[in-house]
Design an enzyme around this catalytic site. Structure first.
Site: not given
Ligand code: B16
Ligand code: MG
Length: 220
Positions: A8, A10
């Site tokens: 993953d 974030d």
């Molecule tokens: P985006 P991950 C996620 O990352 C985030 O944790 C989440 O807070 C965010 O809304 C989501 O990605 C979508 O991100 O707006 O950049 O498309 O943990 O799945 O890497």
């Molecule tokens: Mg994450």
């Protein structure tokens, strides 16, 4: 036998949760919505549109679907601007060392993130070269807890789910990994990722040595 690792983004490779928080906060302030770190925690690993729906429901706001998409785009513009500040200093501690070990030992490595901005974040970190395949928010339509993103990443690596270890920091991410038949490593507190096959408080502790020790009979 384990041949690949899927990460993953974030909360595992880097902590973009803060940038997401600041961007949502800016939008919420403009809209006069209530938004704090507690609600932000509920957005961990959740897609952009699911996130704005959670914020909308929390505020009991009534907004038509097309306007909601526009607001999500606005938040994304704030978020994109903040990504410019990310550098190679922003890996979570231990992550770069782990990625280096995996490459040295010949494992296949993929990304499995809900973010549509994952490629940009990897580029800012200088991490793109560690990955043999990228699965991100543009790759599949069903988001976590559906296993689709990890299945997509495994297929790109040419591996079966049982041949891959997934690193995840979100509750729904561990659900997704388990639903797909992957080996799941949870990063974070027990109440969030305690249902993983093995859990570590931080990436610093989730070394290749520790993971190999836990899944000893799955490594040759
Ligand atoms: P985006 P991950 C996620 O990352 C985030 O944790 C989440 O807070 C965010 O809304 C989501 O990605 C979508 O991100 O707006 O950049 O498309 O943990 O799945 O890497
Ligand atoms: Mg994450």
């Amino acid at each position: 036998m384990i041949k690949g690792f899927i990460f993953d983004l974030d909360g595992v490779i880097t902590d973009t949760a803060e940038q997401h928080f600041q961007a949502w906060k800016q939008l919420a302030d403009e809209m006069g919505w209530d938004f704090d770190r507690e609600i932000n925690e509920r957005l961990r690993g959740v897609s952009r549109m699911d996130s704005i729906n959670i914020i909308k429901a929390h505020n009991k706001a009534e907004i038509p679907e097309d306007q909601l998409a526009e607001l999500a785009t606005k938040k994304n513009e704030y978020y994109l601007a903040s990504l410019e500040e990310i550098t190679s200093e922003d890996y979570l501690p231990g992550t770069r060392e782990l990625l280096t070990h995996l490459k040295q030992e010949g494992f296949r490595v993929a990304l499995g993130s809900a973010s549509k901005n994952a490629a940009k974040v990897l580029q800012q970190l200088g991490a793109t070269g560690y990955f043999d395949a990228i699965g991100d928010g543009n790759s599949v339509s069903k988001s976590k807890p559906a296993p689709d993103i990890f299945i997509y990443a495994a297929e790109k690596l040419g591996l079966k789910p049982e041949e891959c270890v997934v690193y995840e920091d979100a509750e729904a991410g561990i659900d997704a990994a388990k639903a797909g038949g992957f080996h799941a490593v949870g990063i974070g507190p027990e109440e969030r990722v305690g249902h993983a096959d093995i859990r570590f408080d931080s990436m610093k502790k989730a070394t290749l040595f520790e993971v190999k020790s836990h899944f000893a009979d799955l490594f040759s």
